[in-house]
Design a protein around this motif. Structure first.
Motif, mmCIF file in Angstrom:
data_model
loop_
_atom_site.group_PDB
_atom_site.id
_atom_site.type_symbol
_atom_site.label_atom_id
_atom_site.label_comp_id
_atom_site.label_asym_id
_atom_site.label_seq_id
_atom_site.Cartn_x
_atom_site.Cartn_y
_atom_site.Cartn_z
ATOM 1 N N THR A 61 50.452 19.204 50.285
ATOM 2 C CA THR A 61 50.382 18.955 48.847
ATOM 3 C C THR A 61 49.097 19.555 48.297
ATOM 4 N N SER A 62 49.094 19.771 47.000
ATOM 5 C CA SER A 62 47.902 20.291 46.327
ATOM 6 C C SER A 62 47.720 19.508 45.034
ATOM 7 N N GLY A 63 46.507 18.994 44.840
ATOM 8 C CA GLY A 63 46.261 18.195 43.638
ATOM 9 C C GLY A 63 44.781 18.027 43.368
ATOM 10 N N ALA A 64 44.437 16.911 42.771
ATOM 11 C CA ALA A 64 43.052 16.650 42.387
ATOM 12 C C ALA A 64 42.120 16.612 43.586
ATOM 13 N N GLN A 65 42.655 16.245 44.740
ATOM 14 C CA GLN A 65 41.840 16.172 45.953
ATOM 15 C C GLN A 65 41.873 17.472 46.749
ATOM 16 N N GLY A 66 42.475 18.503 46.167
ATOM 17 C CA GLY A 66 42.592 19.778 46.860
ATOM 18 C C GLY A 66 43.822 19.822 47.747
ATOM 19 N N LEU A 67 43.846 20.791 48.652
ATOM 20 C CA LEU A 67 44.965 20.896 49.587
ATOM 21 C C LEU A 67 44.890 19.776 50.617
ATOM 22 N N MET A 68 46.052 19.177 50.907
ATOM 23 C CA MET A 68 46.124 18.146 51.936
ATOM 24 C C MET A 68 47.341 18.421 52.807
ATOM 25 N N ALA A 69 47.206 18.145 54.108
ATOM 26 C CA ALA A 69 48.309 18.366 55.047
ATOM 27 C C ALA A 69 48.321 17.268 56.097
ATOM 28 N N GLU A 116 48.609 12.179 45.836
ATOM 29 C CA GLU A 116 49.141 13.469 45.398
ATOM 30 C C GLU A 116 50.662 13.418 45.281
ATOM 31 N N LEU A 117 51.304 12.699 46.181
ATOM 32 C CA LEU A 117 52.761 12.575 46.128
ATOM 33 C C LEU A 117 53.191 11.789 44.892
ATOM 34 N N GLY A 121 53.662 16.387 41.795
ATOM 35 C CA GLY A 121 53.619 17.831 41.991
ATOM 36 C C GLY A 121 54.530 18.261 43.122
ATOM 37 N N GLU A 122 54.788 19.556 43.211
ATOM 38 C CA GLU A 122 55.656 20.082 44.257
ATOM 39 C C GLU A 122 55.024 19.889 45.629
ATOM 40 N N ALA A 123 55.843 19.520 46.601
ATOM 41 C CA ALA A 123 55.393 19.383 47.980
ATOM 42 C C ALA A 123 56.059 20.460 48.835
ATOM 43 N N LEU A 124 55.346 20.894 49.851
ATOM 44 C CA LEU A 124 55.855 21.873 50.812
ATOM 45 C C LEU A 124 55.942 21.195 52.171
ATOM 46 N N VAL A 125 57.095 21.304 52.815
ATOM 47 C CA VAL A 125 57.294 20.730 54.143
ATOM 48 C C VAL A 125 57.650 21.864 55.101
ATOM 49 N N VAL A 126 56.850 22.025 56.158
ATOM 50 C CA VAL A 126 57.019 23.137 57.085
ATOM 51 C C VAL A 126 57.471 22.609 58.442
ATOM 52 N N PHE A 127 58.659 23.015 58.859
ATOM 53 C CA PHE A 127 59.196 22.670 60.173
ATOM 54 C C PHE A 127 59.057 23.880 61.083
ATOM 55 N N VAL A 147 60.581 23.904 53.273
ATOM 56 C CA VAL A 147 61.308 23.171 52.236
ATOM 57 C C VAL A 147 60.333 22.824 51.113
ATOM 58 N N ARG A 148 60.780 22.994 49.876
ATOM 59 C CA ARG A 148 59.978 22.621 48.718
ATOM 60 C C ARG A 148 60.772 21.640 47.852
ATOM 61 N N GLY A 149 60.055 20.690 47.267
ATOM 62 C CA GLY A 149 60.708 19.732 46.390
ATOM 63 C C GLY A 149 59.697 18.820 45.734
ATOM 64 N N THR A 150 60.155 18.096 44.729
ATOM 65 C CA THR A 150 59.300 17.146 44.029
ATOM 66 C C THR A 150 59.468 15.767 44.657
ATOM 67 N N PRO A 151 58.422 15.221 45.256
ATOM 68 C CA PRO A 151 58.554 13.966 46.004
ATOM 69 C C PRO A 151 58.695 12.741 45.112
ATOM 70 N N ARG A 152 59.297 11.719 45.694
ATOM 71 C CA ARG A 152 59.390 10.407 45.047
ATOM 72 C C ARG A 152 58.856 9.381 46.033
ATOM 73 N N VAL A 153 57.875 8.610 45.615
ATOM 74 C CA VAL A 153 57.277 7.586 46.474
ATOM 75 C C VAL A 153 58.045 6.285 46.304
#
Length: 205
Positions: free
Chosen positions: A29-37, A66-67, A71-77, A109-115
């Motif tokens: 994710t990318s947001g106010a806290q920068g990139l996070m993985a 961030e979720l 914002g858009e999230a990227l999931v890498v398998f 995979v890219r998508g808009t997350p829902r918590v």
């Protein structure tokens, strides 16, 4: 990602199979806290249009902020991967114009997350994830095997995440750009070095 057409995989069944067989993915994710993985195990639910990914994170995980922001999230398998030495190429003896490379498979995979903070949803997600990973054991463990009050306390410590798949892309770099003799050399070299067949590690003819 850089994805030349020769390595591009677009068959949904193939992409979904990699996700199912290699569920531990990098959630970016990318947001106010920068990139996070974070590495997170996901379950795939392909019964809905385009599919949905579901997972849970520790309640104290800062990535949840961030979720929640939407914002858009990227999931890498990432699937099978291995180093390819030029020594495996018969063409090396012919002209020497070869270099090392790396064969690998991956799905993004890219998508808009829902918590989701619903105990019933979390229990179902945790149960499904457990069932998938315990299925081949002779005595599989089930969530219900633990005391009910203990499971309830554990559920309070996690938060659910659902990501509808808005886009999906696969890259299967498996020597498709090499001559047939070099492909054969890679297969033989891999089998000799690792002592196992190349099934799932090489492009089918």
């Amino acid at each position: 990602m850089h994805n030349p057409s020769v390595f591009k995989e677009e068959c949904l069944d193939v992409l979904y199979q990699l996700i199912t067989e290699h569920p531990l993915a990098t959630l970016v994710t990318s947001g106010a806290q920068g990139l996070m993985a974070n590495l997170v195990p996901f379950t795939l639910h392909a019964d809905k249009e385009n599919g949905v990914l579901r997972a849970h994170l520790a309640r104290g995980n800062k990535q949840l902020d961030e979720l929640r922001a939407g914002g858009e999230a990227l999931v890498v398998f990432q699937g099978p991967q291995f180093y390819v030495t030029p020594s495996w190429y018969p063409s090396k003896a012919e002209h020497g114009k070869v270099v090392p490379t790396w064969n690998y498979t991956m799905v993004q995979v890219r998508g808009t997350p829902r918590v989701i903070d619903d105990p019933d949803w979390l229990l179902a997600q945790a149960g499904h994830l457990t069932q998938l990973n315990e299925a081949e054991r002779t005595q599989p463990w089930h969530v219900a095997d633990a005391p009910e009050d203990f499971i309830a306390s554990q559920l309070k410590a996690i938060v659910g995440v659902e990501i509808p798949i808005q886009s999906i892309a696969g890259k299967f770099k498996l020597s498709q750009n090499r001559q047939q003799q070099d492909k054969q050399g890679v297969m033989q070299g891999f089998e000799a070095e690792r002592g196992c067949p190349v099934t799932g590690y090489f492009a089918e003819e």
